[in-house]
Design an enzyme around this catalytic site. Structure first.
Site, short mmCIF file in Angstrom:
data_model
loop_
_atom_site.label_atom_id
_atom_site.label_comp_id
_atom_site.label_asym_id
_atom_site.label_seq_id
_atom_site.Cartn_x
_atom_site.Cartn_y
_atom_site.Cartn_z
N LEU A 68 42.07 37.16 41.99
CA LEU A 68 43.29 36.06 42.41
C LEU A 68 42.36 34.90 42.76
CD1 LEU A 68 45.99 34.90 42.69
CD2 LEU A 68 45.88 35.89 44.97
N CYS A 69 42.54 33.64 42.29
CA CYS A 69 41.80 32.56 42.98
C CYS A 69 43.03 31.41 43.15
CB CYS A 69 40.97 32.09 42.28
SG CYS A 69 41.03 31.30 40.84
N HIS A 70 42.74 30.04 43.14
CA HIS A 70 43.60 29.14 43.49
C HIS A 70 44.39 28.89 42.17
CE1 HIS A 70 44.34 24.51 44.93
NE2 HIS A 70 45.51 25.46 44.98
N GLY A 72 43.10 30.30 38.84
CA GLY A 72 43.03 31.11 37.90
C GLY A 72 41.47 31.20 37.23
N ILE A 97 46.86 31.64 42.87
CA ILE A 97 47.85 31.58 44.09
C ILE A 97 48.95 30.53 43.86
CG2 ILE A 97 46.74 30.41 45.69
CD1 ILE A 97 47.68 32.72 47.83
#
Length: 111
Positions: A68-70, A72, A97
């Site tokens: 997971l990141c901001h 993708g 996210i």
């Protein structure tokens, strides 16, 4: 090819797992303070993307890992790196996210 799991499809993906998944959040500490997912039927581990190579020993090889990141992109790169390191059950949370907040949990702040 790394499997993409949209937050809206998270429950279906979770049901298909035979072991408790780990969400690997690869964002920076300031991003985690801004917005984070709440672990429910999964464990959460935060390791910034640039620290992953030196911290591989912290990642289980016998459980599914959802990166997971901001948005993708970073998590996709980490998922590909993990796959190249021999991790066989790795997915990317598509849209990051931000998609999680929009499609799954509106209590997660957008930034």
């Amino acid at each position: 090819m790394i499997e993409q799991v949209r937050p809206g499809d998270w429950d279906d993906w979770m049901r298909s797992q035979s072991a408790r998944p780990l969400v690997l959040d690869v964002r920076e500490p300031w991003e985690l303070r801004t917005a984070s997912v709440a672990p429910q039927d999964f464990d959460l581990l935060a390791i910034p993307m640039n620290e992953i190579p030196g911290r591989l020993a912290e990642l289980p090889t016998d459980r599914p890992i959802a990166c997971l990141c901001h948005h993708g992109a970073r998590s996709q790169r980490v998922a590909m790196f993990l796959a190249h390191q021999g991790y066989s059950d790795v997915v990317n949370i598509a849209g990051g996210i931000e998609a999680w907040a929009r499609d799954r949990d509106p209590s997660v702040p957008l930034y």
